[in-house]
Write an enzyme that holds these catalytic residues in place. Structure first.
Site, PDB file in Angstrom:
ATOM      1  N   ASP A  22      48.725 -24.253 -11.548  1.00 41.24           N
ATOM      2  CA  ASP A  22      48.695 -24.967 -10.359  1.00 41.24           C
ATOM      3  C   ASP A  22      47.849 -26.292 -10.498  1.00 41.24           C
ATOM      4  O   ASP A  22      48.041 -26.955 -11.482  1.00 41.24           O
ATOM      5  CB  ASP A  22      48.191 -23.980  -9.241  1.00 41.24           C
ATOM      6  N   HIS A  36      45.584 -27.502  -3.463  1.00 42.76           N
ATOM      7  CA  HIS A  36      46.835 -26.715  -3.594  1.00 42.76           C
ATOM      8  C   HIS A  36      46.415 -25.277  -4.164  1.00 42.76           C
ATOM      9  O   HIS A  36      46.408 -24.177  -3.841  1.00 42.76           O
ATOM     10  CB  HIS A  36      47.957 -27.350  -4.140  1.00 42.76           C
ATOM     11  N   SER A  89      54.969 -21.760  -1.581  1.00 37.04           N
ATOM     12  CA  SER A  89      53.799 -21.792  -2.424  1.00 37.04           C
ATOM     13  C   SER A  89      52.799 -20.884  -1.860  1.00 37.04           C
ATOM     14  O   SER A  89      51.966 -20.450  -2.670  1.00 37.04           O
ATOM     15  CB  SER A  89      53.047 -23.119  -2.398  1.00 37.04           C
TER      16      SER A  89
END
Ligand SMILES: *[C@@H]1O[C@H](CO)[C@@H](O)[C@H](O)[C@H]1NC(C)=O
Ligand SMILES: *[C@@H]1O[C@H](CO)[C@@H](O)[C@H](O)[C@H]1NC(C)=O
Ligand SMILES: *[C@@H]1O[C@H](CO)[C@@H](O)[C@H](O)[C@H]1NC(C)=O
Ligand SMILES: *[C@@H]1O[C@H](CO)[C@@H](O)[C@H](O)[C@H]1NC(C)=O
Ligand SMILES: *[C@@H]1O[C@H](CO)[C@@H](O)[C@H](O)[C@H]1NC(C)=O
Ligand SMILES: *[C@@H]1O[C@H](CO)[C@@H](O)[C@H](O)[C@H]1NC(C)=O
Ligand SMILES: *[C@@H]1O[C@H](CO)[C@@H](O)[C@H](O)[C@H]1NC(C)=O
Ligand SMILES: *[C@@H]1O[C@H](CO)[C@@H](O)[C@H](O)[C@H]1NC(C)=O
Ligand SMILES: *[C@@H]1O[C@H](CO)[C@@H](O)[C@H](O)[C@H]1NC(C)=O
Ligand SMILES: *[C@@H]1O[C@H](CO)[C@@H](O)[C@H](O)[C@H]1NC(C)=O
Length: 816
Positions: free
Chosen positions: A99, A148, A459
């Site tokens: 990620d 994220h 996600s």
């Protein structure tokens, strides 16, 4: 480096036997490279954009002792709470998160990096400044600029002793952080593959990727490598994608990896929000869209920028000169026409410091207010406040800094998030596979960016399944057969999700929900193993009506079951009478397949296996131009327990679906079309010097995916019968088997269809900026045409009739 007279330069080499032996090269002539002994496949390096949450709210403070509203709702929905109650937390399992990196300085993610911490290791493949430039790898995968990956990490691993009372699904598992995105920008398949292989060699049991790009095929390089890794018994979880609004046949790569688990998102049943208190008139508290209280002390009177609750462009223009100083007020503004920041800028110009924007029917959700102190309230609350203000009532509001958090019941809670991408893939694989909560999820965030945030996206659903996988491994052990069987286990024990909360509406199509919402408790405690979890009848031309599955009793007592058929909505994947896929939410029909079973009830004794044959007949009476994709479930149940097998098929053959858009719907001119560099359409013969901007570009759209797209140069008088936009000035008809091409300009395999949105996915261009073949050889001056060919899905690349074709007008190459 030179070999066999081909120009290619090796940029990176991989040597993981069984997974990926290959290199990233810049190459000149793919067809010739294929002739080199040992080369088995050539795939383009795809660029994957940095993950973008669908919604994002950064939490503004930690100071509410009453918080939180329980994000554990996600654990309750999936039985994770019951596994936690049994002391199952994923201890001893290693999860690699590929990620944006992780802010492991967040105290709820262990506060450190390396052995002994929660984040035991990892690697930064790119560095902070990476977007498309040269990566600057370093050993430290810290992310304090994007966030994220930190949110993803918290869904798996947030420690429970935090002021927000949330916990990761498998918070005793260990994490390796592989950072493949800079603070912004895109990453190539090549770096994803490096991270996957590193994740394997570091000994992770699970690899999870909350990333991807709309694809529709199972064949991208990172998909293929992910699939091979999953086949070895590691669990690989990958996001299905957030392109639900763009319709079917559009799930993401690498999520389409055949053996991986592609994850759909379910909207959380509650949204943790805040209430404001109304003073001056009797009224219930007003819920506003913020996870933590707006930082406002005292009680402020309201001021409405318009007294008309039907205004469409409230505060889009500078406020009138007679507007008072707005600094003492909570300013009430109606949503619509211009951006929220535009409205708030106009209000701030009159001194306004705090504003509530009321909805106009678009929906109660998180909104982008820049750095203003403002948020959204519901339409009815706004109407009430404005009407009171207009009537001259003295209404004021206060914003309690504690005790006013409220679990707002989300109207779409418990449904598949509309943003979840729809499958199936063009090669008819079952993507997404299974769903997990991903809409309105509170989790950890980098300390400099607020420590906690609420994000939405597939996600967020993907790490949830990675966490459930860790719970599974920690209970059953990490033997390869546990990993290989995980997807089937999750699918056969999942919870079916309706398409709406309205009675009588069908179950959501399997092309968006997969087998449904994961039930972690049921999966891990199942003593009946049903397999396979997916029955794919494929399209009409390849229809497999007879399907079998087995039901194995691994418990200690005999069990009797009944078999029943529970259809889901049939997805009408194309707009009727057009060549264009239907946008999401994809329309559903209740006309469903029918199924006959070899048995409808049976008993299995401990250790025994029952085989069942299902004879699946497609639905009838549907408009074939909508290319219906039917799906549903076969339930195996008794009074105490139930399992399921999901099925999927289509009415119609994929080979009949038109691939190349030949309409004028998008550009007002029939496509494909040649343009000059200024974008003018060139419908007649044109000469080009290839000096400066003087070169042609082919503008085209793919209405559907194609396994092979070819652009070749041919002679001007070629004798060829094309299938698309036959030209009145065209040469006489023939077949391209008879007319040799002069050379390749461009070739690509497994191309995604285009969307109908102008966001970079709406169309394709091929600029012929220099007079060269694909292999770099100069094209001699002269007159030519460009022949475009696209292979239909399931077409045979050796058969001319399986291609669609188009010939350009004459192009004169007049290079100096
Ligand atoms: C935190 O959650 C636990 C159960 O999960 C509950 O007992 C407790 O009351 C919650 N605390 C707060 C402050 O909400
Ligand atoms: C918040 O506001 C809603 C709507 O008025 C109300 O139902 C709820 O009880 C309130 N909760 C709190 C904690 O104020
Ligand atoms: C609100 O009051 C508290 C305590 O008096 C103070 O610490 C805080 O800074 C004030 N906040 C604002 C936004 O004025
Ligand atoms: C509501 O506002 C949005 C902009 O935020 C706009 O796109 C939409 O058309 C508006 N809807 C109505 C019904 O006015
Ligand atoms: C708010 O954002 C604008 C533009 O992004 C910036 O110019 C301004 O300085 C910011 N104001 C504050 C108080 O941070
Ligand atoms: C809105 O109503 C208030 C209260 O009646 C009044 O003072 C104000 O002038 C009105 N605003 C406009 C723009 O008419
Ligand atoms: C569906 O059929 C096509 C054509 O034979 C084949 O390429 C594809 O792999 C099949 N899909 C599945 C999931 O079996
Ligand atoms: C193309 O040529 C035809 C005659 O051959 C002419 O009528 C037409 O105007 C030309 N179009 C353009 C765009 O130049
Ligand atoms: C293109 O160039 C050729 C050769 O120079 C010439 O015969 C022809 O008329 C030119 N065509 C156009 C459309 O200008
Ligand atoms: C490049 O392609 C052209 C057209 O197919 C061919 O004529 C030429 O020989 C090729 N050049 C090399 C170096 O392979």
């Amino acid at each position: 480096m030179r070999k066999r007279e081909l120009r290619f330069e090796v940029q990176k080499e991989f040597n993981s036997p069984g997974l990926f032996v290959g290199s990233v090269v810049t190459l000149s002539d793919a067809a010739k490279v294929m002739e080199i002994p040992g080369v088995t496949a050539i795939r383009p390096v795809k660029l994957i954009p940095a993950p973008q949450p669908v919604k994002k709210h950064i939490v503004t403070g930690l100071d509410d002792p009453q918080i939180p509203p329980d994000s554990e709702s996600t654990h309750v929905l999936t039985g994770v709470d019951k596994l936690h109650a049994e002391g199952i937390f994923g201890e001893g399992i290693k999860i690699g998160i590929i990620d944006t990196g992780i802010d492991f300085t967040n105290p709820f993610l262990g506060g450190g990096f390396g052995p002994g911490f929660k984040v035991i290791g990892g690697f930064d493949f790119v560095g902070d400044d990476f977007s498309t430039n040269t990566p600057q790898p370093d050993p430290n995968p810290l992310d304090q600029c994007n966030g994220h990956g930190t949110h993803v990490a918290g869904i798996i691993g947030a420690d429970p002793n935090n002021p927000f009372n949330i916990s990761g699904v498998a918070f005793k598992a260990s994490i390796n952080a592989y950072r493949i995105f800079g603070c912004t920008g895109v990453v190539g398949d090549d770096i994803i593959i490096e991270a996957l292989l590193r994740g394997v060699s570091d000994g992770n049991d699970i690899l999870t990727m909350s990333l991807g790009g709309a694809d529709g095929w199972t064949e991208s390089s990172s998909s293929v490598v992910s699939s091979r890794i999953a086949a070895t018994g590691k669990i690989v979880t990958i996001a299905a994608g957030n392109d639900g609004s763009k319709g079917s046949w559009y799930t993401s790569g690498p999520g389409n990896a055949i053996n991986a688990i592609s994850v759909a998102s379910l909207d959380n049943t509650i949204i943790p929000l805040q209430n404001a208190t109304v003073h001056g008139v009797a009224h219930d508290p007003i819920t506003y869209f913020a996870t933590f209280p707006l930082p406002i002390n005292g009680t402020l009177p309201i001021f409405a920028t318009s007294n008309d609750t039907t205004v469409v462009d409230d505060a889009c223009n500078p406020l009138p000169d007679d507007t008072p100083d707005l600094s003492p007020f909570v300013v009430i503004i109606k949503r619509g026409t211009c951006t929220f920041v535009q409205k708030l800028t106009n209000v701030a110009a009159k001194g306004g410091q705090v504003a509530l924007i009321y909805d106009n029917g678009s929906g109660f959700s998180d909104i982008d207010v820049g750095n203003f102190t403002a948020t959204l309230i519901q339409e009815a609350d706004g109407d009430f406040l404005v009407n009171e203000f207009a009537s001259g009532a003295q209404v004021s509001l206060s914003f309690p800094q504690s005790g006013a958090s409220f679990n707002f019941p989300d109207a779409s809670g418990g449904l598949i998030s509309t943003f979840t991408s729809y499958g199936p893939t063009n090669d008819f694989f079952f993507k997404p596979a299974v769903a997990a909560p991903g809409g309105n999820i509170l989790s950890t965030f980098p300390v400099p960016l607020g420590t906690f945030a609420v994000l939405s996206g597939t996600s967020m659903a993907t790490p949830f399944i990675a966490g459930v996988s860790a719970l599974l491994f920690s209970v059953k052990g990490t033997a390869p057969e546990v990993g290989v069987g995980a997807r089937t286990l999750f699918e056969t024990t999942a919870q079916r999700i309706p398409s709406s909360h309205t009675d009588g509406d069908p179950l959501q199509t399997v092309t968006q929900q997969g087998a449904g919402l994961v039930d972690a408790f049921k999966a891990i405690h199942a003593d009946v193993i049903v397999s396979p979890g997916e029955l794919i009848t494929n399209d009409t031309a390849h229809f497999k009506s007879l399907q079998t599955f087995t039901v194995k009793n691994v418990g200690i007592s005999s069990k009797s079951f009944k078999i029943s058929h529970i259809p889901a909505g049939t997805a009408l994947t194309f707009q009727p009478g057009t060549i264009f896929p239907a946008d999401g939410p994809v329309p559903l029909s209740t006309s469903s397949a029918s199924i006959k079973f070899s048995e409808t009830s049976f008993t299995v004794h401990p250790g025994q296996t029952q085989e069942i044959t299902a004879h699946i007949t497609p639905p009838t009476g549907l408009d074939p131009t909508t290319f219906p994709v039917f799906s549903g479930f076969i339930e195996i149940s008794n009074a105490d327990e139930s399992y399921q097998v999901s099925y999927l098929g289509s009415v119609g053959s994929l080979k009949d679906v038109q691939v190349v858009d030949d309409t004028d719907v998008f550009f007002g001119v029939n496509l494909p079309v040649l343009t000059d560099s200024a974008g003018n359409f060139l419908l007649n013969a044109t000469n080009f010097t290839f000096v400066g901007d003087d070169f042609p570009t082919v503008l085209m759209r793919l209405a559907f995916g194609t396994p092979k797209l070819l652009f070749d140069l041919v002679g001007p008088g070629i004798n060829l019968k094309t299938t698309l936009n036959k030209r009145s000035d065209g040469p006489p008809s023939g077949t391209f088997a008879q007319v040799p091409t002069l050379g390749s300009l461009f070739e690509a395999d497994f191309q995604s269809r285009n969307s109908d949105v102008d966001d970079g996915t709406g169309f394709n261009t091929l600029a012929i900026s220099s007079p060269e073949f694909a292999n770099g050889t100069t094209i001699p001056n002269g007159a030519y045409r460009i022949l475009l060919r696209a292979l239909k899905v399931t077409g045979d690349p050796t058969k001319e009739e399986d291609f669609e074709s188009w010939l350009s007008p004459v192009i004169g190459i007049n290079a100096p």
